[in-house]
Design a protein around this motif. Structure first.
Motif, short mmCIF file in Angstrom:
data_model
loop_
_atom_site.label_atom_id
_atom_site.label_comp_id
_atom_site.label_asym_id
_atom_site.label_seq_id
_atom_site.Cartn_x
_atom_site.Cartn_y
_atom_site.Cartn_z
N GLU A 1 0.82 -1.23 -0.01
CA GLU A 1 -0.01 0.03 0.05
C GLU A 1 0.81 1.30 0.09
N THR B 1 -4.88 1.86 4.03
CA THR B 1 -6.53 1.31 4.46
C THR B 1 -6.72 1.40 5.89
N ARG C 1 -0.81 2.92 7.79
CA ARG C 1 -1.13 2.20 6.36
C ARG C 1 -2.27 2.65 5.64
#
Length: 176
Positions: A22, A114, A112
């Protein structure tokens, strides 16, 4: 289990790999001043194997020298995890070089993509402040880009007192 700070651990290997993918998709690896970017450039080819990841974890656990343009700085890295889910990381630099005093600060963190906008950065920063104090870092300098509204809110929610702006960096002090 709820999210908490921990030393880097091999338990989160799969989730860590997904998080790094990511960050890479965001282009973090291209940032010349990001320690996470440096790690992506240096370690990513070795993270996929259990042995390579274990070597990396040993490398970043404990107090390590963060090589800065104006000298190495002792640094402690903590990961923000929930069970086997890697959510982010936060580093505490034990002292400041001139460039860190002007732009980088004592603390750097990354959630991160998400897992953003869920309160993790604020919780991570609050959780690391007592550890920074035990390391002899008090108050701590935390900086953010002037365009990073989310990070500015995190710092202010954790008691950050604005000192000044230097170039595109906002500088805040927090008593640990």
């Amino acid at each position: 289990m709820s999210p908490h700070l921990t030393a880097p651990t091999v338990r989160v290997h799969d989730s860590f790999l997904a998080a790094m993918a990511e960050f890479r998709a965001e282009g973090v690896h291209r940032s010349p001043h990001s320690s996470l970017g440096r790690e992506l450039r240096t370690w990513q080819p070795r993270w996929s194997t259990a042995e390579g990841f274990a070597t990396y974890v040993r490398q970043v656990a404990g107090v390590v020298a963060d090589e800065r343009i104006d000298g190495p700085v002792p640094t402690s890295t903590f990961w923000w995890v929930d069970g086997a889910a890697y959510l982010g990381r936060i580093t505490v630099r034990h002292r400041l070089t001139p460039s860190l005093h002007a732009y980088g600060g004592h603390i750097g963190y990354a959630v991160r993509p998400t897992a953003r906008r869920q309160g993790h950065a604020t919780a991570m920063l609050r959780a690391v402040l007592p550890r920074a104090h035990r390391l002899g870092v008090d108050p701590v300098l935390v900086t953010c880009d002037d365009t990073n509204t989310g990070s500015r809110r995190v710092i202010e929610a954790c008691g950050g007192v604005f000192e000044d702006r230097r170039a595109a960096k906002l500088r805040y002090w927090i008593s640990a």
